[in-house]
Motif scaffolding. Structure first.
Motif, PDB file in Angstrom:
ATOM      1  N   ILE A 277       9.843 -14.837 -19.604  1.00 34.47           N
ATOM      2  CA  ILE A 277       8.642 -14.617 -18.773  1.00 34.47           C
ATOM      3  C   ILE A 277       8.723 -13.242 -18.087  1.00 34.47           C
ATOM      4  CG2 ILE A 277       8.297 -17.082 -18.350  1.00 34.47           C
ATOM      5  CD1 ILE A 277       9.323 -16.617 -15.474  1.00 34.47           C
ATOM      6  N   ASN A 278       7.603 -12.806 -17.539  1.00 33.36           N
ATOM      7  CA  ASN A 278       7.601 -11.598 -16.715  1.00 33.36           C
ATOM      8  C   ASN A 278       7.873 -11.988 -15.266  1.00 33.36           C
ATOM      9  OD1 ASN A 278       7.136  -9.740 -18.714  1.00 33.36           O
ATOM     10  ND2 ASN A 278       4.919  -9.650 -18.404  1.00 33.36           N
ATOM     11  N   ILE A 279       8.784 -11.271 -14.635  1.00 31.39           N
ATOM     12  CA  ILE A 279       9.116 -11.546 -13.225  1.00 31.39           C
ATOM     13  C   ILE A 279       8.954 -10.246 -12.435  1.00 31.39           C
ATOM     14  CG2 ILE A 279      10.892 -12.338 -11.592  1.00 31.39           C
ATOM     15  CD1 ILE A 279      12.239 -13.861 -13.871  1.00 31.39           C
ATOM     16  N   ALA A 280       8.190 -10.316 -11.358  1.00 31.34           N
ATOM     17  CA  ALA A 280       7.947  -9.111 -10.552  1.00 31.34           C
ATOM     18  C   ALA A 280       9.027  -8.914  -9.498  1.00 31.34           C
ATOM     19  CB  ALA A 280       6.584  -9.223  -9.862  1.00 31.34           C
ATOM     20  N   ALA A 281       9.380  -7.654  -9.306  1.00 29.01           N
ATOM     21  CA  ALA A 281      10.212  -7.265  -8.162  1.00 29.01           C
ATOM     22  C   ALA A 281       9.209  -6.888  -7.071  1.00 29.01           C
ATOM     23  CB  ALA A 281      11.100  -6.088  -8.530  1.00 29.01           C
ATOM     24  N   THR A 282       9.087  -7.720  -6.053  1.00 28.08           N
ATOM     25  CA  THR A 282       7.932  -7.638  -5.148  1.00 28.08           C
ATOM     26  C   THR A 282       8.149  -6.719  -3.941  1.00 28.08           C
ATOM     27  OG1 THR A 282       8.737  -9.612  -4.008  1.00 28.08           O
ATOM     28  CG2 THR A 282       7.132  -9.957  -5.756  1.00 28.08           C
ATOM     29  N   ILE A 299      18.965  -7.964 -11.857  1.00 33.86           N
ATOM     30  CA  ILE A 299      19.320  -9.373 -12.034  1.00 33.86           C
ATOM     31  C   ILE A 299      18.146 -10.221 -12.521  1.00 33.86           C
ATOM     32  CG2 ILE A 299      21.267  -9.373 -10.431  1.00 33.86           C
ATOM     33  CD1 ILE A 299      18.730 -10.842  -8.679  1.00 33.86           C
ATOM     34  N   GLY A 300      17.167  -9.576 -13.151  1.00 42.32           N
ATOM     35  CA  GLY A 300      16.165 -10.420 -13.789  1.00 42.32           C
ATOM     36  C   GLY A 300      14.732  -9.953 -13.769  1.00 42.32           C
ATOM     37  N   ALA A 301      14.306  -9.258 -12.734  1.00 37.23           N
ATOM     38  CA  ALA A 301      12.892  -8.872 -12.685  1.00 37.23           C
ATOM     39  C   ALA A 301      12.617  -7.751 -13.690  1.00 37.23           C
ATOM     40  CB  ALA A 301      12.519  -8.419 -11.282  1.00 37.23           C
ATOM     41  N   ASN A 302      11.381  -7.692 -14.201  1.00 36.47           N
ATOM     42  CA  ASN A 302      11.054  -6.635 -15.168  1.00 36.47           C
ATOM     43  C   ASN A 302       9.685  -6.000 -14.906  1.00 36.47           C
ATOM     44  OD1 ASN A 302       9.709  -8.985 -16.033  1.00 36.47           O
ATOM     45  ND2 ASN A 302       9.648  -8.279 -18.145  1.00 36.47           N
TER      46      ASN A 302
END
Ligand code: 5AD
Length: 368
Positions: A277-282, A299-302
């Motif tokens: 999935i797409n994960i935001a670095a907010t 560590i995971g966000a893209n």
């Protein structure tokens, strides 16, 4: 019950995670926490490589029909100066996105649903596509709407939508929202389903470190994302705002550093749980620590959503206090961001929409 106790390394290597597993991962400290982050970074590398996709964000309007107890632009906050960005300014932001190869833009706003608002958004979506030669992806973040409105905007050319559940725990949801027809947990769930049904790449998310929220609640949030088969997630630490009712509960909050660490753990756990999935670095992460957004990338966000709201409006879109805002112009900020992303070993992917791989893989499995 088996007397076999899994080692933490064995736990991280699993394909399926129970609520108890996730609680253990979210509670990890020291070496275990390092192992959690390492595993998440490894999976990020396998599924997303080094890539970071950009979405230029326009905070279109801070008029809002909702009165959420945590949010600075809630309708009940009379001290906010209300604005709406002009159509020409939105188009200028879209052109910036195109010219700088960002690939996508996000239009976010307080929740409005008048026919005028609905029509304006539809027209804007169409104009953006026309004036950028159909080169950029459009994501909407405009709250709960009717199925007809979701359909209208989809047909205009928006293909992704973000609607946070805020917390998957119904009782907690009811504590942080007014108890009325306008703030129903069930309605939020239904809206997320409508978005999926309409054909959007659908994103949701939660706030982390809310008053009254527990680690098992957060584990449930992760399982909620999985069960809902969500394509994208944006989540960040809850940050108090003085002009909101939830400010009264500030004494019960975890210290900000712990909230931040919990938010990073959530990102890592989610990457392990939902690999494609797409994960935001907010921005909320960045607000608590200037480098936390880049840490989240490792560590995971893209996904990063650089703010393209014209400067003159920005101080009026404070969902929470001390929100990270820059006074740099968009180009200067872009140069900074490129360096910051590189410094943690990631790479901005230019001229790519960066669609959710999870969504694409679901589509390919659908019967034709
Ligand atoms: N702290 C952190 N995030 C907040 N949001 C709103 N208020 C706050 C706050 N005080 C988030 C909500 C909303 C998104 C647009 O901003 O999750 O969905």
């Amino acid at each position: 019950m088996s007397s076999f106790v899994k080692s933490f390394a064995e736990l991280l290597d699993q394909q399926n995670f129970s609520k108890e597993d996730l609680v253990r991962m979210l509670s990890s400290q020291g070496e275990e926490l390092a192992a959690l982050f390492e595993k998440a970074a490894e999976i990020r590398g396998q599924f997303a490589g080094k890539k970071v996709y950009l979405r230029g964000l326009v905070e279109y309007s801070n008029y809002c029909g909702k009165d959420c107890y945590y949010c600075g632009i809630r309708s009940g906050n009379a001290s906010v100066f209300r604005y709406t960005v002009t159509e020409e300014e939105v188009i200028q932001a879209a052109k910036f996105v195109q010219e700088h190869g960002y690939g996508s833009m996000v239009i976010q706003s307080g929740e409005l649903s008048s026919p005028k608002f609905t029509d304006t958004i539809a027209r804007l979506i169409e104009r953006i596509h026309k004036e950028t030669g159909n080169t950029i992806g459009i994501t909407l973040s405009l709250g709960e709407q009717s199925e007809a409105t979701y359909r209208k905007w989809f047909d205009s050319g928006a293909k992704r939508y973000l609607l946070r559940i805020e917390t998957s725990n119904k009782e907690l949801f009811e504590k942080i929202h007014p108890l009325d027809e306008n703030h129903l947990y069930e309605k939020r769930l239904e809206a997320i389903e409508l978005l999926k049904k309409t054909g959007y790449q659908t994103g949701t998310g939660v706030m982390i470190g809310l008053p009254f929220q527990t680690i098992p609640d957060l584990a449930d949030d992760l399982l909620f994302f999985q069960k809902t088969d969500i394509d994208m997630v944006g989540m960040g630490p809850y940050i108090e705002h003085e002009q909101t009712p939830l400010y009264a509960s500030r004494e019960s909050l975890l210290p900000q550093t712990e909230r931040l660490q919990l938010a990073l753990k959530m990102v890592a756990c989610l990457r392990i749980l939902m690999k494609d999935i797409n994960i935001a670095a907010t921005t909320a992460l960045q607000t608590l620590n200037p480098s936390a957004r880049e840490q989240a990338l490792v560590i995971g966000a893209n996904i990063i959503m650089p703010n393209l709201t014209p400067q003159r409006y920005r101080e009026n879109y404070f969902l929470y206090q001390n929100k990270a805002v820059t006074e740099d112009d968009a180009i200067t900020y872009h140069q900074y961001l490129e360096q910051a992303v590189k410094a943690v070993g990631c790479e901005i992917a230019y001229h790519e929409h960066g669609d959710s791989k999870h969504f694409a893989s679901k589509q390919s499995k659908m019967p034709r």
